[in-house]
Design a protein around this motif. Structure first.
Motif, PDB file in Angstrom:
ATOM      1  N   UNK A  98       0.750  -1.410   0.082  1.00  0.00           N
ATOM      2  CA  UNK A  98      -0.212  -0.256   0.031  1.00  0.00           C
ATOM      3  C   UNK A  98       0.992   1.248   0.082  1.00  0.00           C
ATOM      4  N   UNK A  99       1.705   1.229   0.812  1.00  0.00           N
ATOM      5  CA  UNK A  99       3.077   2.339   0.649  1.00  0.00           C
ATOM      6  C   UNK A  99       3.544   2.552  -0.437  1.00  0.00           C
ATOM      7  N   UNK A 100       3.833   1.547  -1.183  1.00  0.00           N
ATOM      8  CA  UNK A 100       4.473   1.743  -2.796  1.00  0.00           C
ATOM      9  C   UNK A 100       3.463   2.389  -3.266  1.00  0.00           C
ATOM     10  N   UNK A 101       2.299   1.879  -3.511  1.00  0.00           N
ATOM     11  CA  UNK A 101       1.186   2.315  -4.331  1.00  0.00           C
ATOM     12  C   UNK A 101       0.614   3.521  -4.059  1.00  0.00           C
ATOM     13  N   UNK A 102       1.215   4.149  -2.841  1.00  0.00           N
ATOM     14  CA  UNK A 102       0.577   5.340  -2.605  1.00  0.00           C
ATOM     15  C   UNK A 102       1.703   6.339  -2.846  1.00  0.00           C
ATOM     16  N   UNK A 103       2.968   6.098  -3.290  1.00  0.00           N
ATOM     17  CA  UNK A 103       3.791   6.931  -3.265  1.00  0.00           C
ATOM     18  C   UNK A 103       3.565   8.236  -3.962  1.00  0.00           C
ATOM     19  N   UNK A 104       2.848   8.362  -5.082  1.00  0.00           N
ATOM     20  CA  UNK A 104       2.572   9.672  -5.746  1.00  0.00           C
ATOM     21  C   UNK A 104       1.619  10.605  -4.545  1.00  0.00           C
ATOM     22  N   UNK A 105       0.896  10.065  -4.022  1.00  0.00           N
ATOM     23  CA  UNK A 105      -0.043  10.619  -2.890  1.00  0.00           C
ATOM     24  C   UNK A 105       0.888  11.260  -1.821  1.00  0.00           C
ATOM     25  N   UNK A 106       1.858  10.411  -1.444  1.00  0.00           N
ATOM     26  CA  UNK A 106       2.637  10.668  -0.090  1.00  0.00           C
ATOM     27  C   UNK A 106       3.551  11.912  -0.524  1.00  0.00           C
ATOM     28  N   UNK A 107       4.239  11.750  -1.706  1.00  0.00           N
ATOM     29  CA  UNK A 107       5.019  12.792  -1.933  1.00  0.00           C
ATOM     30  C   UNK A 107       4.400  14.189  -2.448  1.00  0.00           C
ATOM     31  N   UNK A 108       3.342  13.848  -2.581  1.00  0.00           N
ATOM     32  CA  UNK A 108       2.304  15.363  -2.824  1.00  0.00           C
ATOM     33  C   UNK A 108       1.988  15.963  -1.400  1.00  0.00           C
ATOM     34  N   UNK A 109       1.621  15.035  -0.586  1.00  0.00           N
ATOM     35  CA  UNK A 109       1.201  15.509   0.646  1.00  0.00           C
ATOM     36  C   UNK A 109       2.117  16.595   1.354  1.00  0.00           C
ATOM     37  N   UNK A 110       1.370  17.389   2.255  1.00  0.00           N
ATOM     38  CA  UNK A 110       2.201  18.275   3.214  1.00  0.00           C
ATOM     39  C   UNK A 110       2.491  17.679   4.203  1.00  0.00           C
ATOM     40  N   UNK A 111       1.736  16.469   4.621  1.00  0.00           N
ATOM     41  CA  UNK A 111       2.142  16.180   6.107  1.00  0.00           C
ATOM     42  C   UNK A 111       1.802  14.517   5.711  1.00  0.00           C
ATOM     43  N   UNK A 112       2.666  13.652   6.420  1.00  0.00           N
ATOM     44  CA  UNK A 112       2.433  12.132   6.424  1.00  0.00           C
ATOM     45  C   UNK A 112       2.609  11.878   7.822  1.00  0.00           C
ATOM     46  N   UNK A 113       1.592  10.966   8.358  1.00  0.00           N
ATOM     47  CA  UNK A 113       1.537  10.328   9.958  1.00  0.00           C
ATOM     48  C   UNK A 113       1.677   8.683   9.461  1.00  0.00           C
ATOM     49  N   UNK A 114       2.745   8.281  10.224  1.00  0.00           N
ATOM     50  CA  UNK A 114       2.792   6.611  10.032  1.00  0.00           C
ATOM     51  C   UNK A 114       2.020   6.039  11.346  1.00  0.00           C
ATOM     52  N   UNK A 115       0.888   5.712  11.411  1.00  0.00           N
ATOM     53  CA  UNK A 115       0.124   5.134  12.437  1.00  0.00           C
ATOM     54  C   UNK A 115       0.230   3.829  12.664  1.00  0.00           C
ATOM     55  N   UNK A 116       0.756   3.386  13.882  1.00  0.00           N
ATOM     56  CA  UNK A 116       0.712   1.858  14.366  1.00  0.00           C
ATOM     57  C   UNK A 116      -0.206   1.946  15.648  1.00  0.00           C
ATOM     58  N   UNK A 117      -1.145   0.982  15.639  1.00  0.00           N
ATOM     59  CA  UNK A 117      -2.045   0.731  16.477  1.00  0.00           C
ATOM     60  C   UNK A 117      -1.868  -0.269  17.301  1.00  0.00           C
ATOM     61  N   UNK A 118      -1.490  -0.223  18.636  1.00  0.00           N
ATOM     62  CA  UNK A 118      -1.174  -1.399  19.536  1.00  0.00           C
ATOM     63  C   UNK A 118      -2.404  -1.716  20.320  1.00  0.00           C
ATOM     64  N   UNK A 119      -2.082  -2.958  20.536  1.00  0.00           N
ATOM     65  CA  UNK A 119      -3.324  -3.731  21.407  1.00  0.00           C
ATOM     66  C   UNK A 119      -4.459  -4.624  20.808  1.00  0.00           C
ATOM     67  N   UNK A 120      -4.313  -4.474  19.320  1.00  0.00           N
ATOM     68  CA  UNK A 120      -5.181  -5.653  18.433  1.00  0.00           C
ATOM     69  C   UNK A 120      -4.273  -6.803  17.957  1.00  0.00           C
ATOM     70  N   UNK A 121      -2.795  -6.625  17.926  1.00  0.00           N
ATOM     71  CA  UNK A 121      -1.953  -7.695  17.598  1.00  0.00           C
ATOM     72  C   UNK A 121      -0.616  -7.335  17.870  1.00  0.00           C
ATOM     73  N   UNK A 122       0.581  -8.159  18.067  1.00  0.00           N
ATOM     74  CA  UNK A 122       1.765  -7.953  18.647  1.00  0.00           C
ATOM     75  C   UNK A 122       2.208  -7.160  17.286  1.00  0.00           C
ATOM     76  N   UNK A 123       2.844  -5.929  17.788  1.00  0.00           N
ATOM     77  CA  UNK A 123       3.616  -5.280  16.807  1.00  0.00           C
ATOM     78  C   UNK A 123       5.042  -4.764  16.990  1.00  0.00           C
ATOM     79  N   UNK A 124       5.977  -4.831  16.087  1.00  0.00           N
ATOM     80  CA  UNK A 124       7.178  -4.260  16.682  1.00  0.00           C
ATOM     81  C   UNK A 124       7.322  -2.864  16.535  1.00  0.00           C
ATOM     82  N   UNK A 125       7.472  -2.350  17.709  1.00  0.00           N
ATOM     83  CA  UNK A 125       7.291  -0.902  18.103  1.00  0.00           C
ATOM     84  C   UNK A 125       7.980   0.055  17.125  1.00  0.00           C
TER      85      UNK A 125
END
Length: 277
Positions: free
Chosen positions: A171-198
């Protein structure tokens, strides 16, 4: 190079909404894309005369349904043409006639020719979800799903739902054109639903920053009965204009089983969601 966005327009049993046409034109205008609208009209198998008198679906009813489908196609194409002209968006329209049982397959086949599909999901219209699922998981292309409300843009703040998975990376790769045009990008990790590498979200944000993106990492807590709704609510709290996420699903026996986040978003999208499988 001009990017090409695909907009499937359903005509039967339910018609696509005027909102999705308006949102598609706004989205295409913002990203300078060529919009390719395809109205899908239906051909309903005719019933032999010997059976027609015993069934409700008489030849006259079938003819009426096919006529209604064609009339809706003409209305939708006219609306798309007028809106695109007003927004100075390059638009191409075509009408494809397909057998009713193959409607979703036809949408998938058409979507494979373009850079991205623009879809709607309305809880009260189940067929919109069926088409969205088919295109997301069958076309090999990313799709953006719009909620059933008018959006004026712009799409300045993107939130990436990141869990380190293959689908999220795609998804990040496919969203590249939108990511680079955006003024701001937040990478969201949601904890508590499944184990995630912090550190994973912070690492992605760091890499995006090194490529010239104004990115930062955010960690939030899963706090809803639905992971899909929790991700969306958190994105809205961050004032996101668009959510980017991977679409997860797999085949189990004869059924297609969706991941929890994917299912939650398709049940009720709350903001534009770019989904990639």
């Amino acid at each position: 190079m001009t990017v090409q966005y695909f907009l499937p327009l359903a005509t039967y049993p339910d018609s696509s909404s005027g909102l999705i046409i308006s949102n598609a034109v706004t989205f295409a205008a913002y990203y300078g894309a060529h919009l390719r609208a395809c109205a899908l009209t239906v051909a309903i198998p005719h019933i032999p005369d010997a059976w027609s008198s015993l069934l409700l679906d008489t030849p006259k009813m079938i003819e009426h349904a096919e006529t209604l489908s064609r009339e809706r196609a003409a209305t939708l194409v006219s609306a798309a043409t007028n809106l695109a002209a007003g927004a100075d968006v390059e638009l191409s329209c075509r009408t494809v006639n397909t057998a009713l049982p193959l409607l979703h397959d036809t949408a998938v086949t058409e979507a494979r020719f373009f850079d991205l599909a623009i879809l709607e999901c309305i809880a009260e219209v189940p067929d919109t979800r069926i088409v969205a699922e088919a295109v997301i998981f069958g076309s090999g292309r990313p799709a953006i799903i719009f909620p059933n409300k008018t959006l004026a843009g712009p799409f300045d703040h993107l939130v990436i739902a990141w869990d380190g998975s293959r689908a999220a990376a795609r998804a990040v790769n496919d969203a590249n054109p939108f990511i680079h045009k955006a003024k701001r990008v937040s990478v969201l990790s949601l904890m508590g639903e499944k184990p995630l590498p912090e550190p994973s979200g912070a690492h992605l944000a760091e890499i995006l920053v090194s490529s010239g993106v104004n990115a930062s990492a955010t960690v939030a807590r899963f706090s809803s009965s639905s992971i899909g709704q929790s991700i969306q609510h958190t994105a809205l709290e961050l004032s996101a204009d668009m959510l980017v996420m991977g679409g997860f699903g797999h085949s189990r026996l004869r059924d297609f089983v969706l991941g929890g986040a994917t299912d939650g978003v398709l049940h009720e999208p709350l903001l534009p969601v770019l989904m990639s499988h």
